[in-house]
Design a protein around this motif. Structure first.
Motif, PDB file in Angstrom:
ATOM      1  N   SER A   1      67.757  99.416  37.846  1.00  0.00           N
ATOM      2  CA  SER A   1      68.301  98.230  37.176  1.00  0.00           C
ATOM      3  C   SER A   1      69.044  98.618  35.899  1.00  0.00           C
ATOM      4  CB  SER A   1      67.173  97.251  36.842  1.00  0.00           C
ATOM      5  OG  SER A   1      66.583  96.741  38.014  1.00  0.00           O
ATOM      6  N   LEU A   2      68.559  99.644  35.208  1.00  0.00           N
ATOM      7  CA  LEU A   2      69.193 100.020  33.947  1.00  0.00           C
ATOM      8  C   LEU A   2      70.585 100.591  34.153  1.00  0.00           C
ATOM      9  CD1 LEU A   2      66.410 101.547  31.676  1.00  0.00           C
ATOM     10  CD2 LEU A   2      67.034  99.179  32.073  1.00  0.00           C
ATOM     11  N   PHE A   3      70.774 101.420  35.211  1.00  0.00           N
ATOM     12  CA  PHE A   3      72.097 102.009  35.355  1.00  0.00           C
ATOM     13  C   PHE A   3      73.017 101.169  36.232  1.00  0.00           C
ATOM     14  CE2 PHE A   3      72.181 103.503  39.661  1.00  0.00           C
ATOM     15  CZ  PHE A   3      70.960 104.096  39.977  1.00  0.00           C
ATOM     16  N   GLU A   4      72.519 100.083  36.800  1.00  0.00           N
ATOM     17  CA  GLU A   4      73.352  99.192  37.605  1.00  0.00           C
ATOM     18  C   GLU A   4      74.519  98.676  36.767  1.00  0.00           C
ATOM     19  OE1 GLU A   4      74.485  97.304  40.891  1.00  0.00           O
ATOM     20  OE2 GLU A   4      72.358  97.783  40.944  1.00  0.00           O
ATOM     21  N   THR A   5      75.754  98.884  37.234  1.00  0.00           N
ATOM     22  CA  THR A   5      76.942  98.472  36.458  1.00  0.00           C
ATOM     23  C   THR A   5      77.845  97.536  37.248  1.00  0.00           C
ATOM     24  OG1 THR A   5      78.106 100.474  37.185  1.00  0.00           O
ATOM     25  CG2 THR A   5      76.972 100.565  35.058  1.00  0.00           C
ATOM     26  N   ARG A   6      77.405  97.119  38.437  1.00  0.00           N
ATOM     27  CA  ARG A   6      78.229  96.174  39.189  1.00  0.00           C
ATOM     28  C   ARG A   6      78.225  94.818  38.508  1.00  0.00           C
ATOM     29  NH1 ARG A   6      76.160  97.752  45.190  1.00  0.00           N
ATOM     30  NH2 ARG A   6      74.283  98.196  43.989  1.00  0.00           N
TER      31      ARG A   6
ATOM     32  N   LEU B   1      66.726 116.809  40.433  1.00  0.00           N
ATOM     33  CA  LEU B   1      68.165 117.081  40.486  1.00  0.00           C
ATOM     34  C   LEU B   1      68.849 116.213  41.540  1.00  0.00           C
ATOM     35  CD1 LEU B   1      68.106 120.986  40.231  1.00  0.00           C
ATOM     36  CD2 LEU B   1      68.745 119.362  38.442  1.00  0.00           C
ATOM     37  N   VAL B   2      68.221 116.108  42.720  1.00  0.00           N
ATOM     38  CA  VAL B   2      68.783 115.278  43.776  1.00  0.00           C
ATOM     39  C   VAL B   2      68.831 113.813  43.335  1.00  0.00           C
ATOM     40  CG1 VAL B   2      68.435 114.417  46.126  1.00  0.00           C
ATOM     41  CG2 VAL B   2      68.091 116.837  45.621  1.00  0.00           C
TER      42      VAL B   2
ATOM     43  N   LYS C   1      71.941 109.074  41.599  1.00  0.00           N
ATOM     44  CA  LYS C   1      72.223 108.082  40.561  1.00  0.00           C
ATOM     45  C   LYS C   1      73.696 108.133  40.145  1.00  0.00           C
ATOM     46  CE  LYS C   1      70.923 108.883  36.338  1.00  0.00           C
ATOM     47  NZ  LYS C   1      70.069 109.109  35.156  1.00  0.00           N
ATOM     48  N   THR C   2      74.204 109.350  39.961  1.00  0.00           N
ATOM     49  CA  THR C   2      75.599 109.509  39.555  1.00  0.00           C
ATOM     50  C   THR C   2      76.536 108.964  40.621  1.00  0.00           C
ATOM     51  OG1 THR C   2      75.037 111.476  38.278  1.00  0.00           O
ATOM     52  CG2 THR C   2      77.355 111.175  38.850  1.00  0.00           C
ATOM     53  N   GLU C   3      76.221 109.254  41.902  1.00  0.00           N
ATOM     54  CA  GLU C   3      77.053 108.754  42.992  1.00  0.00           C
ATOM     55  C   GLU C   3      77.064 107.229  43.024  1.00  0.00           C
ATOM     56  OE1 GLU C   3      79.050 110.325  45.055  1.00  0.00           O
ATOM     57  OE2 GLU C   3      78.602 112.269  44.158  1.00  0.00           O
ATOM     58  N   LYS C   4      75.925 106.623  42.744  1.00  0.00           N
ATOM     59  CA  LYS C   4      75.860 105.160  42.726  1.00  0.00           C
ATOM     60  C   LYS C   4      76.700 104.587  41.587  1.00  0.00           C
ATOM     61  CE  LYS C   4      71.377 104.452  44.981  1.00  0.00           C
ATOM     62  NZ  LYS C   4      69.990 103.939  44.830  1.00  0.00           N
TER      63      LYS C   4
ATOM     64  N   LEU D   1      80.247 104.848  42.692  1.00  0.00           N
ATOM     65  CA  LEU D   1      80.504 103.823  43.696  1.00  0.00           C
ATOM     66  C   LEU D   1      80.686 102.458  43.052  1.00  0.00           C
ATOM     67  CD1 LEU D   1      80.714 102.945  46.663  1.00  0.00           C
ATOM     68  CD2 LEU D   1      78.216 102.717  46.682  1.00  0.00           C
ATOM     69  N   GLY D   2      79.849 102.164  42.068  1.00  0.00           N
ATOM     70  CA  GLY D   2      79.963 100.889  41.373  1.00  0.00           C
ATOM     71  C   GLY D   2      81.302 100.736  40.674  1.00  0.00           C
ATOM     72  N   LEU D   3      81.753 101.789  40.025  1.00  0.00           N
ATOM     73  CA  LEU D   3      83.051 101.753  39.339  1.00  0.00           C
ATOM     74  C   LEU D   3      84.193 101.586  40.348  1.00  0.00           C
ATOM     75  CD1 LEU D   3      82.476 104.589  36.704  1.00  0.00           C
ATOM     76  CD2 LEU D   3      82.644 102.134  36.256  1.00  0.00           C
ATOM     77  N   LEU D   4      84.123 102.315  41.465  1.00  0.00           N
ATOM     78  CA  LEU D   4      85.168 102.192  42.494  1.00  0.00           C
ATOM     79  C   LEU D   4      85.216 100.782  43.073  1.00  0.00           C
ATOM     80  CD1 LEU D   4      84.707 105.598  44.395  1.00  0.00           C
ATOM     81  CD2 LEU D   4      86.607 104.941  42.888  1.00  0.00           C
ATOM     82  N   GLU D   5      84.044 100.161  43.271  1.00  0.00           N
ATOM     83  CA  GLU D   5      84.017  98.791  43.782  1.00  0.00           C
ATOM     84  C   GLU D   5      84.641  97.817  42.800  1.00  0.00           C
ATOM     85  OE1 GLU D   5      79.891  98.258  44.590  1.00  0.00           O
ATOM     86  OE2 GLU D   5      80.058  98.953  46.685  1.00  0.00           O
TER      87      GLU D   5
END
Length: 508
Positions: free
Chosen positions: A348-353, A482-483, A488-491, A494-498
């Motif tokens: 929830s904290l890193f959610e940027t959509r 690390l994974v 998290k970074t990929e999400k 993805l949020g920025l691209l959306e």
């Protein structure tokens, strides 16, 4: 003359008084085990998620008989019991001669329908509590003989003995331990007591403040808030006000029943807890009379609400993600100057959509998000390994800066487990750093750092910020960590691209 019922005939005989009484912790643990063994024999019960509700509603009626009707009858000469004579515990629960098919028929077709239709004369009438609890309670046992055996065990637990003051709490904890174990498979996460205690203590409660948990579950936050405030009470009027100020909302019937029993065992005779969908209830109750001073809560992790619920929220934030709908509702529910302590997962904290971003923007604009406490891995084990955070904010105007404090994992361990859970002492460093109610004297350290609201906005309202004071040595970090960071970074990407895609489409 009409034929007499088995219950009426049984009442001709004295109820046995020489029975085993369970008082000590070991005796009660044994009683709970015996009760579960009895229920395993009944064909109507399948698993602990059937057996524990069955045991819980019987324990509630037994506790009510002694803790409410029993004590009030001693305290007030003119006290009238909440239940009529036929349906009081002593008439059927304590009557060991009342058994078999007649007993089963009485419970199913007389007792439970009677409890559901009780109606009190005012808000403080305990009959209202009973009827609300039993609206969806059913007896699932098929054997009247096994049901009698179970009731006999419950009847032998002493809820009143002065020399066993912790007995009631232990009964409750025994049930809750089993309930947590059974509920983990169904997505129910219960907040560990050290986390609850820390959140309540750092909220600095005062008498006269209204305190709400809109996702109260089994009542952990409400009981802790009550216990924290009760020593401040100096007279009966203040105690009555405190009872009224402790409020909760719970969606599911079993946690609701356990919450009511939990509060009852802490001598809150008429808990102000309702069984409803909190998101709907809080959207419907928008007038000032419903605002509260303090919210303490752990909303559901990762859940999704029905579209009809999300559609009740303003356009643009009508997300179906439960956690952020709760955050929005809490902000709206707080009085000016009110404060909140809430549990949220890292996701929830890193959610940027769009919806999450707008709610976080609202949070920082209307409230002072003064502290985020980052918990170690596995605090909610074994139910989930999702990392969690404690957010503390006040509805006092915009956020200028937010302090982060990272609770370190104990030396030599990667996280917590069911057998090695988090302990209250592990919050000691954060408590000392906190700076009291005024939050004075906070300083950067290996565990603490602050971020300006301008920087948070520059990060697209991403609040999932790593500790800058800790060396990030990739060679020594666990592969799973690390994974997780890569995912998290990929999400985030993805949020920025959306967002970019949505912007391009709107401009066409």
């Amino acid at each position: 003359m009409p034929a007499r019922t088995q219950q009426e005939e049984a009442l001709d005989f004295p109820v046995p008084t020489k029975r085993k009484v369970y008082r000590t912790k070991s005796e009660i643990a044994s009683a709970i085990k015996t009760a579960r063994d009895i229920m395993r024999k009944d064909a109507g019960l399948n698993g602990d998620l059937d057996r524990l509700p069955q045991l819980s509603w019987l324990l509630f009626l037994r506790a009510f008989d002694e803790r409410v009707d029993g004590l009030r009858a001693i305290e007030y000469d003119d006290y009238m019991p909440a239940l009529d004579e036929t349906h009081q515990w002593q008439a059927w629960g304590a009557n060991e001669d009342f058994t078999g098919d007649s007993f089963l028929n009485f419970v199913n077709n007389d007792l439970l329908p009677y409890l559901r239709t009780l109606e009190g004369s005012g808000p403080d009438d305990p009959r209202n509590v009973i009827s609300s609890i039993f609206q969806e309670v059913n007896n699932r046992m098929l054997s009247g003989t096994l049901l009698r055996d179970l009731v006999n065990i419950v009847n032998s637990i002493d809820f009143q003995a002065d020399d066993t003051v912790h007995t009631m709490a232990f009964v409750y904890e025994s049930i809750m331990k089993e309930m947590r174990d059974a509920a983990g498979d169904s997505g129910e996460f219960y907040t560990p007591r050290p986390v609850i205690k820390f959140m309540v203590e750092q909220s600095f409660l005062k008498l006269g403040e209204s305190i709400l948990d809109p996702a109260c579950g089994t009542g952990g936050f409400l009981v802790e808030a009550f216990d924290e405030s009760k020593p401040l009470v100096t007279n009966s009027t203040e105690l009555a006000q405190l009872h009224s100020d402790i409020r909760g909302i719970e969606k599911k019937p079993l946690p609701y029943l356990l919450c009511m029993m939990n509060l009852l065992l802490h001598d809150v005779d008429v808990p102000r807890v309702v069984r409803e969908n909190a998101l709907i209830k809080m959207r419907n109750e928008t007038s000032r009379q419903y605002l509260v001073d303090v919210v303490l809560t752990n909303p559901p992790f990762g859940g999704e609400e029905e579209k009809s619920v999300a559609d009740r929220f303003p356009k643009g934030i009508a997300t179906r993600e439960t956690a952020w709908l709760f955050v929005y509702s809490v902000i709206e529910r707080l009085k000016s100057g009110g404060r909140c302590a809430i549990v949220l997962p890292n996701g929830s904290l890193f959610e940027t959509r769009s919806a999450a971003k707008q709610i976080k923007e609202k949070l920082l604009k209307e409230c002072n998000l003064h502290t985020i406490v980052r918990l170690p891995q596995g605090v909610f084990a074994p139910y989930t390994q999702i990392p969690a955070n404690l957010l503390f904010f006040e509805k006092t105007g915009p956020t200028e800066e937010t302090w982060f404090y990272e609770i370190p994992t104990p030396v030599g361990r990667r996280g917590y487990t069911k057998t090695k859970p988090m302990r209250r002492e592990e919050f000691a460093g954060c408590t000392a750093w906190w700076g009291g109610k005024a939050r004075e004297g906070r300083e950067d350290s290996e565990h603490a750092w602050k971020v300006s609201s301008k920087e948070i906005k520059g990060r697209n309202f991403n609040l999932d910020l790593s500790n800058p004071n800790t060396a990030n040595d990739l060679a020594h970090r666990p592969p799973a960590e690390l994974v997780g960071d890569l995912i998290k970074t990929e999400k985030e990407i993805l949020g920025l691209l959306e967002e970019i895609e949505a912007g391009l489409r709107s401009s066409e």
